[in-house]
Write a protein that holds these residues in place. Structure first.
Motif, short mmCIF file in Angstrom:
data_model
loop_
_atom_site.label_atom_id
_atom_site.label_comp_id
_atom_site.label_asym_id
_atom_site.label_seq_id
_atom_site.Cartn_x
_atom_site.Cartn_y
_atom_site.Cartn_z
N UNK A 154 38.25 35.29 35.77
CA UNK A 154 39.11 35.60 36.92
C UNK A 154 39.69 36.99 36.70
N UNK A 155 39.56 37.90 37.65
CA UNK A 155 40.05 39.27 37.43
C UNK A 155 41.56 39.36 37.26
N UNK A 156 42.27 38.32 37.63
CA UNK A 156 43.73 38.36 37.57
C UNK A 156 44.31 37.53 36.42
N UNK A 157 43.44 36.89 35.66
CA UNK A 157 43.93 36.00 34.61
C UNK A 157 43.07 36.10 33.36
#
Length: 503
Positions: A154-157
């Protein structure tokens, strides 16, 4: 050690813009211990399990959970030490290496800084026939692995998988005896080979089960000799550590780049900073990761949850008495028992399964013929098909049967290759297949003699040429083999042709 005379190679000199330099390399190999359970818990070490499914309470650092040493991992470390001709320390102890990182739930790693289980040993690295480097091993200590941070889901996590947390590692630390990138990969290859023979590490670099931290420095020619005389590391130049190398090709590239990077800094009047670096294979360069920590930066102290580890000499002796035959000894035996060349023996002993397969084929047969068929025909086909020796469709019994038919003169070399292809694709007993398909050579001199007489009678001009130049007699041999469908024994044909032509 091999019963051969070896000569140490000269150090590789790197030509700089202003002066020449020599490369100095030391390595820290992290080898995952072959064990079904972790170092301090009973959790599984299975590869490919669902994330965080192989985690015991002690691995996750739950309050009140205490580590319990896995005795089999200790045995594997002792076995590895014996395989490297190293000193086994009957008393060792565990320490806490303190640092914070998300994949280290305890906030420390249990290791052995001050009192390792294995002391000084050695690895003989053969670089070419008659030329080898003896790399000294400073120590082997047991420690627990960390988990794995995952950043690409996930690019945000970011995520953490604790399955590897607590898996037993052997850290094998060498002296700075390696003098080129080629020697470095040869050292890792030889060490991995030994561990695989011992069964203490599977050496799978793709899964991270064996990885290397490579310490690289450069110094002017002659400085290494001063280090050897004084054991003063300052003669070797400031080292940088390249972390987590798990590819031989990338290791070579990283070392070459790092050496030239350091040379460029020094020849420009600068100084090399001691630091930890990572290799970027896409850019073909190393980049700074962090400044190199010293032991005091990790605030090492004895692990209060584990008593010193004490083992008995009798137990060590029992392990030593049951050690398998190691690569160097097997290579020497193969050369002596089967008359193999240095090259062939190296190829056949590179892998334990390959060595076992060859020995089964060669037992009671011509070793050179067996080696030729295993290396050229079998290994060649396996490489083409992308198969391992464990996946071969031709068993050692079947290949041995083909070698028997060659040795008895029942089939020719060409017939043998055709037979090998049939066995590869269809299976079966080689002798039965050869009989059923009429593949055996004709050795009846009467039948062959009739074919020779017919060819000679039909070609009087060629007869005169052959009598004038005996080398042309091969033409008759070829014609007879063609006329008999390739089944006439070539040796018998050649003998009869020479006899009939009076050569």
């Amino acid at each position: 050690m091999l019963d051969l005379t070896y000569e140490n190679p000269k150090p590789k000199v790197i030509a700089g813009a202003k002066q020449d330099w020599e490369l100095v390399i030391g390595m820290e190999i992290h080898a995952q211990v072959s064990s079904n359970a972790k170092l301090f818990s009973g959790a599984s070490t299975q590869v490919g399990a669902e994330p965080n499914s192989n985690v015991a309470f002690v691995d996750a650092a739950m309050p009140g959970m205490l580590p319990v040493i896995n005795g089999y991992c200790v045995e594997q470390a002792v076995r590895s030490g014996l395989g490297l001709k190293a000193q086994i320390n009957l008393r060792s102890a565990f320490d806490r290496k303190n640092y914070f990182y998300p994949d280290l739930p305890q906030g420390y790693q249990i290791s052995q800084l001050y009192h390792p289980i294995v002391g000084e040993g050695e690895v003989l690295v053969e670089l070419s026939p008659g030329v080898a480097r003896l790399v000294r091993v400073e120590r082997i200590h047991l420690e627990q692995d960390a988990g794995k941070s995952i950043h690409d889901m996930d690019p945000n996590m970011s995520f953490v998988d604790f399955n590897r947390t607590g898996v037993a590692l052997m850290e094998i630390v060498s002296r700075p005896d390696i003098r080129s990138a080629e020697e470095a990969t040869a050292y890792v290859t030889k060490l991995r080979q030994i561990l695989r023979y011992l069964g203490t590490c599977d050496g799978n670099m793709q899964n991270g089960n064996l990885r290397a931290d490579v310490n690289v420095s450069v110094c002017p020619p002659g400085q290494y000799e001063k280090y050897q005389a004084t054991q003063d590391f300052s003669h070797l130049g400031t080292r940088c550590e390249i972390k987590n190398m798990n590819s031989m090709r990338f290791m070579t590239q990283a070392i070459d780049f790092e050496a030239r990077r350091q040379i460029a800094i020094l020849e420009d009047g600068g100084s090399v900073d001691q630091e930890t670096r990572l290799y970027d294979p896409d850019k073909g360069e190393t980049r700074s990761m962090r400044s190199k920590e010293e032991a005091h930066d990790y605030r090492y102290f004895p692990c209060p949850d584990l008593l010193p580890l004490e083992i008995e000499q009798a137990w060590v002796d029992e392990i030593a008495a049951n050690m398998p035959e190691l690569p160097d000894a097997k290579k020497t035996r193969f050369m002596g028992d089967f008359g193999l060349t240095d090259y062939d023996a190296n190829v056949l002993t590179a892998d334990l399964d390959s060595a076992g397969y060859f020995e089964a084929v060669a037992k009671g047969r011509d070793g050179k013929i067996a080696a030729n068929w295993v290396i050229n025909e079998l290994f060649g086909r396996l490489n083409k098909e992308g198969l391992t020796i464990a996946e071969t469709p031709v068993s050692s019994v079947q290949l041995g049967g083909i070698v028997d038919l060659i040795g008895s003169g029942e089939i020719s070399g060409k017939m043998a290759k055709d037979l090998f292809e049939i066995i590869w694709t269809e299976g079966g007993d080689p002798a039965e297949v050869a009989n059923a398909r009429g593949m055996k050579q004709v050795t009846d001199t009467g039948a062959i003699e009739a074919a020779v007489d017919e060819i000679i009678a039909a070609n009087p001009a060629q007869v005169e040429k052959a009598k004038a130049n005996p080398k042309l007699a091969g033409w008759f041999t070829g014609q007879v083999l063609k006329a008999t469908g390739g089944k006439a024994a070539p040796a018998v044909v050649q003998q009869l042709v020479a006899q009939k032509l009076g050569l």
